[in-house]
Design a protein around this motif. Structure first.
Motif, PDB file in Angstrom:
ATOM      1  N   VAL A   1      22.980  62.709  26.182  1.00 11.27           N
ATOM      2  CA  VAL A   1      22.860  62.134  27.615  1.00 11.27           C
ATOM      3  C   VAL A   1      22.786  63.274  28.554  1.00 11.27           C
ATOM      4  CG1 VAL A   1      23.313  60.156  28.880  1.00 11.27           C
ATOM      5  CG2 VAL A   1      23.676  60.044  26.487  1.00 11.27           C
ATOM      6  N   LEU A   2      22.265  63.154  29.832  1.00 11.92           N
ATOM      7  CA  LEU A   2      22.292  64.104  30.737  1.00 11.92           C
ATOM      8  C   LEU A   2      23.780  63.726  31.416  1.00 11.92           C
ATOM      9  CD1 LEU A   2      18.618  63.779  32.187  1.00 11.92           C
ATOM     10  CD2 LEU A   2      19.798  66.068  31.485  1.00 11.92           C
ATOM     11  N   THR A   3      24.211  64.902  31.849  1.00 12.06           N
ATOM     12  CA  THR A   3      25.436  64.881  32.673  1.00 12.06           C
ATOM     13  C   THR A   3      25.066  64.924  33.902  1.00 12.06           C
ATOM     14  OG1 THR A   3      25.617  67.348  32.490  1.00 12.06           O
ATOM     15  CG2 THR A   3      26.745  66.317  30.629  1.00 12.06           C
ATOM     16  N   GLU A   4      26.100  65.076  34.893  1.00 11.53           N
ATOM     17  CA  GLU A   4      25.785  65.394  36.425  1.00 11.53           C
ATOM     18  C   GLU A   4      24.910  66.604  36.421  1.00 11.53           C
ATOM     19  OE1 GLU A   4      26.132  63.659  39.275  1.00 11.53           O
ATOM     20  OE2 GLU A   4      26.583  61.847  38.064  1.00 11.53           O
ATOM     21  N   ARG A   5      25.584  67.606  35.999  1.00 10.67           N
ATOM     22  CA  ARG A   5      24.946  68.827  35.910  1.00 10.67           C
ATOM     23  C   ARG A   5      23.367  68.791  35.529  1.00 10.67           C
ATOM     24  NH1 ARG A   5      28.405  73.341  33.118  1.00 10.67           N
ATOM     25  NH2 ARG A   5      29.578  72.829  35.105  1.00 10.67           N
ATOM     26  N   GLY A   6      23.198  68.073  34.665  1.00  8.97           N
ATOM     27  CA  GLY A   6      21.831  67.959  34.154  1.00  8.97           C
ATOM     28  C   GLY A   6      21.051  67.077  34.987  1.00  8.97           C
ATOM     29  N   LEU A   7      21.507  66.110  35.524  1.00  9.58           N
ATOM     30  CA  LEU A   7      20.846  65.160  36.435  1.00  9.58           C
ATOM     31  C   LEU A   7      20.439  66.141  37.586  1.00  9.58           C
ATOM     32  CD1 LEU A   7      22.771  61.969  36.475  1.00  9.58           C
ATOM     33  CD2 LEU A   7      20.552  62.429  35.670  1.00  9.58           C
ATOM     34  N   ALA A   8      21.091  67.235  37.892  1.00 11.00           N
ATOM     35  CA  ALA A   8      20.833  67.934  39.173  1.00 11.00           C
ATOM     36  C   ALA A   8      19.683  68.911  39.006  1.00 11.00           C
ATOM     37  CB  ALA A   8      22.249  69.092  39.335  1.00 11.00           C
ATOM     38  N   LEU A   9      19.134  68.820  37.802  1.00  7.16           N
ATOM     39  CA  LEU A   9      17.975  69.574  37.370  1.00  7.16           C
ATOM     40  C   LEU A   9      16.722  69.037  37.843  1.00  7.16           C
ATOM     41  CD1 LEU A   9      18.674  71.340  33.852  1.00  7.16           C
ATOM     42  CD2 LEU A   9      18.111  72.547  35.928  1.00  7.16           C
ATOM     43  N   TRP A  10      16.879  67.759  38.071  1.00  9.97           N
ATOM     44  CA  TRP A  10      15.631  66.875  38.608  1.00  9.97           C
ATOM     45  C   TRP A  10      14.796  67.754  39.501  1.00  9.97           C
ATOM     46  CZ3 TRP A  10      12.212  63.860  37.370  1.00  9.97           C
ATOM     47  CH2 TRP A  10      11.491  63.179  38.361  1.00  9.97           C
ATOM     48  N   PRO A  11      15.334  68.121  40.614  1.00  9.43           N
ATOM     49  CA  PRO A  11      14.323  68.881  41.573  1.00  9.43           C
ATOM     50  C   PRO A  11      13.688  70.179  40.732  1.00  9.43           C
ATOM     51  CG  PRO A  11      16.415  68.662  42.516  1.00  9.43           C
ATOM     52  CD  PRO A  11      16.587  68.341  41.129  1.00  9.43           C
ATOM     53  N   VAL A  12      14.199  70.933  39.798  1.00  4.87           N
ATOM     54  CA  VAL A  12      13.634  71.772  39.260  1.00  4.87           C
ATOM     55  C   VAL A  12      12.435  71.139  38.501  1.00  4.87           C
ATOM     56  CG1 VAL A  12      13.778  73.551  37.398  1.00  4.87           C
ATOM     57  CG2 VAL A  12      15.642  73.108  39.067  1.00  4.87           C
ATOM     58  N   LEU A  13      12.603  70.241  37.741  1.00  2.00           N
ATOM     59  CA  LEU A  13      11.723  69.577  37.009  1.00  2.00           C
ATOM     60  C   LEU A  13      10.432  69.063  37.816  1.00  2.00           C
ATOM     61  CD1 LEU A  13      13.462  67.689  34.015  1.00  2.00           C
ATOM     62  CD2 LEU A  13      12.204  69.847  33.917  1.00  2.00           C
ATOM     63  N   ARG A  14      10.907  68.265  38.941  1.00  2.00           N
ATOM     64  CA  ARG A  14      10.043  67.749  39.954  1.00  2.00           C
ATOM     65  C   ARG A  14       9.079  68.822  40.550  1.00  2.00           C
ATOM     66  NH1 ARG A  14       6.517  64.423  40.829  1.00  2.00           N
ATOM     67  NH2 ARG A  14       5.892  64.358  42.894  1.00  2.00           N
ATOM     68  N   SER A  15       9.566  69.675  41.050  1.00  7.97           N
ATOM     69  CA  SER A  15       8.865  70.842  41.504  1.00  7.97           C
ATOM     70  C   SER A  15       8.151  71.853  40.541  1.00  7.97           C
ATOM     71  CB  SER A  15       9.800  71.982  42.265  1.00  7.97           C
ATOM     72  OG  SER A  15      10.688  72.629  41.633  1.00  7.97           O
ATOM     73  N   LEU A  16       8.565  72.049  39.357  1.00 11.44           N
ATOM     74  CA  LEU A  16       7.601  72.400  38.357  1.00 11.44           C
ATOM     75  C   LEU A  16       6.404  71.600  38.246  1.00 11.44           C
ATOM     76  CD1 LEU A  16       9.522  74.045  35.398  1.00 11.44           C
ATOM     77  CD2 LEU A  16       7.897  75.032  36.823  1.00 11.44           C
ATOM     78  N   GLY A  17       6.692  70.218  37.826  1.00 16.85           N
ATOM     79  CA  GLY A  17       5.625  69.423  37.729  1.00 16.85           C
ATOM     80  C   GLY A  17       4.692  69.401  38.823  1.00 16.85           C
ATOM     81  N   ALA A  18       5.117  69.257  39.863  1.00 18.50           N
ATOM     82  CA  ALA A  18       4.084  69.096  41.003  1.00 18.50           C
ATOM     83  C   ALA A  18       3.461  70.304  41.146  1.00 18.50           C
ATOM     84  CB  ALA A  18       5.144  69.075  42.487  1.00 18.50           C
ATOM     85  N   TRP A  19       3.967  71.738  40.734  1.00 22.63           N
ATOM     86  CA  TRP A  19       2.983  72.773  40.955  1.00 22.63           C
ATOM     87  C   TRP A  19       1.939  72.752  39.761  1.00 22.63           C
ATOM     88  CZ3 TRP A  19       2.374  77.221  37.722  1.00 22.63           C
ATOM     89  CH2 TRP A  19       1.704  77.998  38.514  1.00 22.63           C
ATOM     90  N   GLY A  20       2.567  72.436  38.509  1.00 26.18           N
ATOM     91  CA  GLY A  20       1.573  72.267  37.493  1.00 26.18           C
ATOM     92  C   GLY A  20       0.358  71.401  37.783  1.00 26.18           C
ATOM     93  N   ARG A  21       0.623  70.284  38.598  1.00 29.25           N
ATOM     94  CA  ARG A  21      -0.501  69.293  38.772  1.00 29.25           C
ATOM     95  C   ARG A  21      -1.289  70.053  39.698  1.00 29.25           C
ATOM     96  NH1 ARG A  21       0.538  63.012  39.782  1.00 29.25           N
ATOM     97  NH2 ARG A  21       2.071  63.956  41.221  1.00 29.25           N
ATOM     98  N   ALA A  22      -0.704  70.534  40.736  1.00 36.57           N
ATOM     99  CA  ALA A  22      -1.687  70.848  42.052  1.00 36.57           C
ATOM    100  C   ALA A  22      -2.327  72.180  41.662  1.00 36.57           C
ATOM    101  CB  ALA A  22      -0.702  71.077  43.256  1.00 36.57           C
TER     102      ALA A  22
END
Lengths: 182, 182
Positions: free
Chosen positions: A82-103
């Motif tokens: 399960v994601l820890t707090e530290r893992g949850l903090a990676l959400w912006p990284v995944l979000r920006s990577l995904g946005a870039w990959g899509r765009a």
DNA sequence: CAGTTAGGTTCATTCAATGAACCTAGAGTG
DNA sequence: CACTCTAGGTTCATTGAATGAACCTAACTG
């Protein structure tokens, strides 16, 4: 980890982040954790990663404090990741990577859409809600299938992720168990 | 590229982004490009990457449309590698990775600070200016050295990056040329 | 014309990824 | 109570990529 050996002398927090999450498959494991995948076998079938690599990545992520390994039943001892707090903090990284990959990656049809669950607005490139003007924590994000999503993935976890879902909600056993119930 | 072969069947724009920038060293090359590094040799000494790997990464990034290879002098033919629009769009990825590396990797002393050049405010985790409440484009970001930065890096490019700089401004030849001018 | 600089390529070695096979322990089934 | 299934791994031979040293080229520099 080979990255660590070489990145250590880099004077950069980007390099330090990549020491933890920069290896092959690692960010996809974290992505699946956001999608609600928690079990070894579910990661395995959904990612198509070799077992040895998955075991190494999960162990490294636990040691880095990104994932927490916890016992969820005793009788046959079974653990989930399960994601820890530290893992949850990676959400912006995944979000920006995904946005870039899509765009920016040519020929990309939107695969999944991410919405602010409170108001239904689709998230912006930074993971913020354009309507509420706040950064949306992953627990408040609803994931909806897009046009580019394969309607019949080969693995049960992929099928479970076809339906709209809240992030971080564990993939249910009933979703994963039966293969061909159309 | 090995990643591509395996990530292709992944139904995810994150996976597609990682096909382009997910390989070893690739994101550090892009980071240096944001810092103003443009020349093969400057990447080489600053990253400490093997020459063959650097050549492969630069070529792949050019093919992916992230970098543009342009001739800057003819007499000895010399090329430089400059971020395209698509490459500039990676700024949120680097920013969020760096923010995570600084906040979440234990024992991390801030290495560099990033400020909105217009108002001087330090950027937030999403690359936004908390004062102006706008996402700051990389061209408007000023980079300042932090306490964790090695005050005497071994390579001239590292020394040139010790001073406060605007992002994307090319590292000057006068910065890089003379080694030991204290 | 010897040395240097920029920008590479080639090659042997090392290291990690891959995928198949195997292992373990408990659970369910007849 | 033997058989088989499931979850969660480990082991191992093979493949493939990273590494770093050496070499190459072309042009300029003194």
């Amino acid at each position: 980890m080979a990255l660590g050996k070489d990145y250590v002398h880099q004077q950069c927090s980007i390099a330090r982040a990549l020491e933890v999450v920069g290896e092959r498959w690692t960010l996809l494991v974290v992505r699946d954790a956001f999608y609600g995948v928690r079990r070894y076998n579910d990661f395995l079938v959904h990612l198509g990663v070799p077992r040895a690599v998955l075991a190494a990545r999960l162990q490294a992520l636990v040691e880095a404090g990104v994932l927490d390994r916890r016992r969820y039943q005793e009788s046959p001892p079974r653990d989930e990741y399960v994601l820890t707090e530290r893992g949850l903090a990676l959400w912006p990284v995944l979000r920006s990577l995904g946005a870039w990959g899509r765009a920016e990656v040519p020929g990309a049809v939107p695969v999944r859409h991410f919405h602010h669950a409170d108001c239904g607005t689709e998230l912006g490139s930074y993971g913020e809600c354009p309507a509420c003007r706040i950064p949306v924590p992953p627990a408040d994000v609803e994931m909806r299938p897009g046009a580019g999503l394969d309607p019949d993935p080969g693995d049960p976890v992929g099928r479970a992720l076809l339906r709209p879902r809240r992030l971080l909600v564990p993939v249910g056993r009933e979703d994963v168990s039966e293969a061909g119930n159309s």
